[in-house]
Design a protein around this motif. Structure first.
Motif, PDB file in Angstrom:
ATOM      1  N   PHE A 324      58.272   2.511 101.265  1.00 43.58           N
ATOM      2  CA  PHE A 324      57.255   3.565 101.276  1.00 43.58           C
ATOM      3  C   PHE A 324      56.072   3.239 102.185  1.00 43.58           C
ATOM      4  N   ASP A 325      55.579   2.035 102.122  1.00 47.30           N
ATOM      5  CA  ASP A 325      54.372   1.673 102.867  1.00 47.30           C
ATOM      6  C   ASP A 325      54.683   1.396 104.340  1.00 47.30           C
ATOM      7  N   PRO A 326      53.721   1.575 105.224  1.00 44.56           N
ATOM      8  CA  PRO A 326      53.927   1.341 106.666  1.00 44.56           C
ATOM      9  C   PRO A 326      53.856  -0.146 107.030  1.00 44.56           C
ATOM     10  N   VAL A 327      54.748  -0.932 106.447  1.00 46.40           N
ATOM     11  CA  VAL A 327      54.817  -2.360 106.741  1.00 46.40           C
ATOM     12  C   VAL A 327      56.283  -2.783 106.805  1.00 46.40           C
ATOM     13  N   PHE A 328      56.524  -3.924 107.422  1.00 48.91           N
ATOM     14  CA  PHE A 328      57.838  -4.549 107.356  1.00 48.91           C
ATOM     15  C   PHE A 328      57.652  -6.051 107.208  1.00 48.91           C
ATOM     16  N   ILE A 329      58.686  -6.711 106.728  1.00 51.33           N
ATOM     17  CA  ILE A 329      58.628  -8.148 106.482  1.00 51.33           C
ATOM     18  C   ILE A 329      59.700  -8.857 107.306  1.00 51.33           C
ATOM     19  N   ALA A 330      59.512 -10.164 107.485  1.00 52.34           N
ATOM     20  CA  ALA A 330      60.486 -10.981 108.207  1.00 52.34           C
ATOM     21  C   ALA A 330      60.630 -12.324 107.505  1.00 52.34           C
ATOM     22  N   GLN A 331      61.856 -12.655 107.146  1.00 48.74           N
ATOM     23  CA  GLN A 331      62.160 -13.965 106.568  1.00 48.74           C
ATOM     24  C   GLN A 331      62.150 -14.999 107.691  1.00 48.74           C
ATOM     25  N   SER A 332      61.304 -16.005 107.576  1.00 46.32           N
ATOM     26  CA  SER A 332      61.143 -16.978 108.651  1.00 46.32           C
ATOM     27  C   SER A 332      61.782 -18.310 108.286  1.00 46.32           C
ATOM     28  N   HIS A 333      62.324 -18.991 109.296  1.00 48.34           N
ATOM     29  CA  HIS A 333      62.834 -20.338 109.077  1.00 48.34           C
ATOM     30  C   HIS A 333      61.710 -21.349 108.893  1.00 48.34           C
ATOM     31  N   GLY A 334      60.481 -20.858 108.904  1.00 46.46           N
ATOM     32  CA  GLY A 334      59.346 -21.692 108.522  1.00 46.46           C
ATOM     33  C   GLY A 334      59.150 -21.759 107.026  1.00 46.46           C
ATOM     34  N   ASN A 335      60.154 -21.284 106.245  1.00 39.29           N
ATOM     35  CA  ASN A 335      60.138 -21.316 104.773  1.00 39.29           C
ATOM     36  C   ASN A 335      59.075 -20.394 104.178  1.00 39.29           C
ATOM     37  N   TYR A 336      58.958 -19.219 104.749  1.00 38.25           N
ATOM     38  CA  TYR A 336      58.083 -18.194 104.175  1.00 38.25           C
ATOM     39  C   TYR A 336      58.526 -16.826 104.700  1.00 38.25           C
ATOM     40  N   SER A 356      57.242 -19.743  98.481  1.00 36.23           N
ATOM     41  CA  SER A 356      57.603 -20.750  97.482  1.00 36.23           C
ATOM     42  C   SER A 356      59.067 -21.151  97.612  1.00 36.23           C
ATOM     43  N   HIS A 357      59.853 -20.319  98.245  1.00 39.15           N
ATOM     44  CA  HIS A 357      61.282 -20.584  98.412  1.00 39.15           C
ATOM     45  C   HIS A 357      61.525 -21.380  99.686  1.00 39.15           C
ATOM     46  N   GLY A 358      62.778 -21.767  99.894  1.00 37.74           N
ATOM     47  CA  GLY A 358      63.153 -22.512 101.089  1.00 37.74           C
ATOM     48  C   GLY A 358      64.224 -21.778 101.878  1.00 37.74           C
ATOM     49  N   VAL A 359      64.194 -21.929 103.187  1.00 42.85           N
ATOM     50  CA  VAL A 359      65.207 -21.328 104.059  1.00 42.85           C
ATOM     51  C   VAL A 359      66.078 -22.435 104.674  1.00 42.85           C
ATOM     52  N   SER A 360      65.431 -23.415 105.284  1.00 43.32           N
ATOM     53  CA  SER A 360      66.108 -24.640 105.737  1.00 43.32           C
ATOM     54  C   SER A 360      67.326 -24.385 106.612  1.00 43.32           C
ATOM     55  N   GLY A 361      67.231 -23.432 107.526  1.00 48.67           N
ATOM     56  CA  GLY A 361      68.312 -23.188 108.468  1.00 48.67           C
ATOM     57  C   GLY A 361      69.400 -22.259 107.980  1.00 48.67           C
ATOM     58  N   PHE A 362      69.392 -21.853 106.710  1.00 46.69           N
ATOM     59  CA  PHE A 362      70.401 -20.940 106.197  1.00 46.69           C
ATOM     60  C   PHE A 362      70.029 -19.490 106.546  1.00 46.69           C
ATOM     61  N   SER A 380      67.344 -21.753  99.755  1.00 46.68           N
ATOM     62  CA  SER A 380      68.255 -22.867 100.034  1.00 46.68           C
ATOM     63  C   SER A 380      68.501 -23.742  98.812  1.00 46.68           C
ATOM     64  N   ASP A 381      67.643 -23.638  97.790  1.00 48.57           N
ATOM     65  CA  ASP A 381      67.840 -24.426  96.576  1.00 48.57           C
ATOM     66  C   ASP A 381      68.701 -23.714  95.536  1.00 48.57           C
ATOM     67  N   GLY A 382      69.287 -22.576  95.892  1.00 49.11           N
ATOM     68  CA  GLY A 382      70.183 -21.859  94.987  1.00 49.11           C
ATOM     69  C   GLY A 382      69.495 -20.948  93.999  1.00 49.11           C
ATOM     70  N   CYS A 383      68.209 -20.719  94.146  1.00 49.12           N
ATOM     71  CA  CYS A 383      67.452 -19.865  93.225  1.00 49.12           C
ATOM     72  C   CYS A 383      67.157 -18.505  93.855  1.00 49.12           C
ATOM     73  N   ILE A 384      66.845 -17.529  92.991  1.00 46.25           N
ATOM     74  CA  ILE A 384      66.329 -16.226  93.418  1.00 46.25           C
ATOM     75  C   ILE A 384      64.844 -16.204  93.084  1.00 46.25           C
ATOM     76  N   TYR A 385      64.026 -15.907  94.074  1.00 46.73           N
ATOM     77  CA  TYR A 385      62.577 -15.871  93.897  1.00 46.73           C
ATOM     78  C   TYR A 385      62.105 -14.415  93.899  1.00 46.73           C
ATOM     79  N   PHE A 386      61.287 -14.071  92.903  1.00 50.40           N
ATOM     80  CA  PHE A 386      60.728 -12.728  92.783  1.00 50.40           C
ATOM     81  C   PHE A 386      59.219 -12.802  93.028  1.00 50.40           C
ATOM     82  N   ARG A 396      58.725 -14.780  89.213  1.00 50.27           N
ATOM     83  CA  ARG A 396      59.794 -15.458  88.461  1.00 50.27           C
ATOM     84  C   ARG A 396      60.740 -16.132  89.435  1.00 50.27           C
ATOM     85  N   LYS A 397      61.387 -17.176  88.932  1.00 46.79           N
ATOM     86  CA  LYS A 397      62.425 -17.873  89.686  1.00 46.79           C
ATOM     87  C   LYS A 397      63.631 -18.043  88.781  1.00 46.79           C
ATOM     88  N   ILE A 398      64.815 -17.636  89.269  1.00 49.00           N
ATOM     89  CA  ILE A 398      66.046 -17.733  88.489  1.00 49.00           C
ATOM     90  C   ILE A 398      67.025 -18.634  89.232  1.00 49.00           C
TER      91      ILE A 398
END
Length: 431
Positions: A324-336, A356-362, A380-386, A396-398
């Motif tokens: 809805f909002d006029p923004v977009f996001i980008a997952q960075s390999h800088g872990n954010y 708070s999550h990790g990407v680590s080349g994945f 990269s640690d196998g969790c889902i971050y909300f 939350r982290k699952i």
């Protein structure tokens, strides 16, 4: 002696008679006007009776007449169909019908999340674990029209269709049309069709109900991502390893537009909600030019509106517009996850990021919830971050897998249901 002579001579006479019976009468010369038609009209020339003649023809040194060669040629044309005319189908494993879904689940799916009390809630428990893939699962997507179906694409060359809440068989279809790893999968906005792409340099459209591959879109590059046009379901965008971006029209089976700027391999694309623009993310690891990492394109004019959106020296494996909002996001390999304005000049928000999550080349992906208030990301640690979209705080982290969680997908109609896939080949559904 006379008796013995008479006995043997009688036997030889009978054998001669049998041989005479086996000898076929000479056939009439075949007319030249339509030899195939006349051959088919004679019962002794039926292809099913050619086995003995073929065995005889295989004997070394045996003379093969012109008539026998003509018969063999007709037999090969009749018994061996043209491979190009064959329709490849996939075996049916389970049902794709919602009739096999429990009534309680079915009623909640039919409500389509219109009771807004559930909005803003995050999943709490593991509901289903779906296992079939033997290698990492790269992409998953819920069907937008059939709420109980989920599609997945894996490195094992397979595309799977899951009847998630089925009481008998959750694995409904397995498609092996790709002969290499499958990178992305997308449901056609309407109907029972699915589009997938991968390392075999093609995108393939499959009829889920019939199990038939209906169209193939070949390219000269590995196709890594596909995305349907939000206003015209006959159009889809593809991006690949050579940096080529193409807008395809399913009706004609051709690329109608090309978006070229000497990019590195395209990692992800996404359309804006008004379909006037799209963003692309490219791999810049082979060059020191970071300005082409994210590009905003004008769809109709086929030109970039800006290529200096993200100047940090990181690639972005995932880009998403807010619903809805006029923004977009980008997952960075800088872990954010970085956030940008979708209005010119497409500025990066330097004061807010999700980290708070990790990407680590994945190739970790992320997605917004139905109401746009929650952002979920694999890790990269196998969790889902909300995360809270407004404040960027971690909600939350699952824990989902022991290995990396690659993709997450909110259900299109039920707010508190999310699916994820992992590097270990598993697919998990949380409620």
């Amino acid at each position: 002696m006379d008796l013995l002579f008479n006995a043997y001579s009688a036997a030889s006479d009978e054998e001669d008679d049998d041989e005479k019976k086996l000898v076929r009468p000479p056939l009439k010369r075949i007319r030249r006007e339509n030899p195939t038609l006349q051959l088919q009209s004679l019962p002794e020339y039926c292809p099913n009776n050619y086995s003995n003649q073929r065995q005889e023809a295989s004997i070394p040194g045996r003379y093969i007449s012109k008539r026998e060669r003509a018969i063999s040629a007709v037999a090969s044309r009749v018994s061996e169909p043209d491979p190009s005319s064959m329709v490849i189908t996939s075996p049916v494993i389970g049902s794709i019908s919602e009739s096999d879904v429990p009534f309680g689940i079915l009623s909640s799916l039919r409500c389509k999340g219109k009771g807004h009390a559930q909005h803003g809630q995050t999943p709490e428990r593991l509901s289903k674990v779906l296992t079939c893939h033997t290698k990492p699962v790269n992409s998953i997507q819920w069907s937008p029209t059939h709420d109980h179906l989920l599609a997945s694409a894996g490195m094992d060359h397979m595309v799977c269709i899951w009847n998630v809440w089925s009481k008998s068989q959750q694995k409904a279809r397995i498609f092996n049309y790709h002969n290499a790893a499958v990178k992305d999968v997308r449901w056609l906005p309407q109907g029972f069709s699915l589009l997938s792409c991968g390392y075999d340099c093609s995108s393939r459209l499959v009829d889920i109900e019939k199990g038939i591959e209906t169209q193939i879109f070949k390219e000269d590059q590995v196709v890594g991502v596909i995305k349907f046009h939000p206003e015209n379901s006959n159009l889809f965008l593809s991006g690949g390893s050579k940096g080529h971006l193409k807008l395809w029209d399913i009706r004609v089976g051709k690329a109608m537009c090309n978006y070229n700027r000497n990019l590195g391999p395209v990692l992800d694309v996404d359309f804006s909600y008004d379909a006037k623009h799209f963003i692309s993310s490219s791999d810049i690891s082979r060059s020191n030019v970071s300005e082409n990492s994210i590009i905003v394109w004008d769809v109709s004019r086929q030109v970039p509106l800006s290529n200096q959106v993200y100047v940090e020296a990181y690639t972005c494996p995932c880009v998403r517009y807010h619903p809805f909002d006029p923004v977009f996001i980008a997952q960075s390999h800088g872990n954010y996850i970085a956030i940008f304005s979708s209005n010119p000049p497409f500025k990066l928000d330097k004061y807010k990021r999700y980290e708070s999550h990790g990407v680590s080349g994945f190739p970790i992906k992320c997605n917004f919830s139905l109401d746009g208030e929650t952002l979920a990301s694999g890790s990269s640690d196998g969790c889902i971050y909300f995360y809270s979209y407004r404040s960027s705080d971690l909600i939350r982290k699952i824990k989902a897998y022991e290995q990396a969680c690659l993709d997450v997908a909110f259900h299109p109609h039920v707010p508190n249901v999310i699916a994820s896939c992992g590097w270990n080949g598993e697919i998990s559904v949380f409620e």
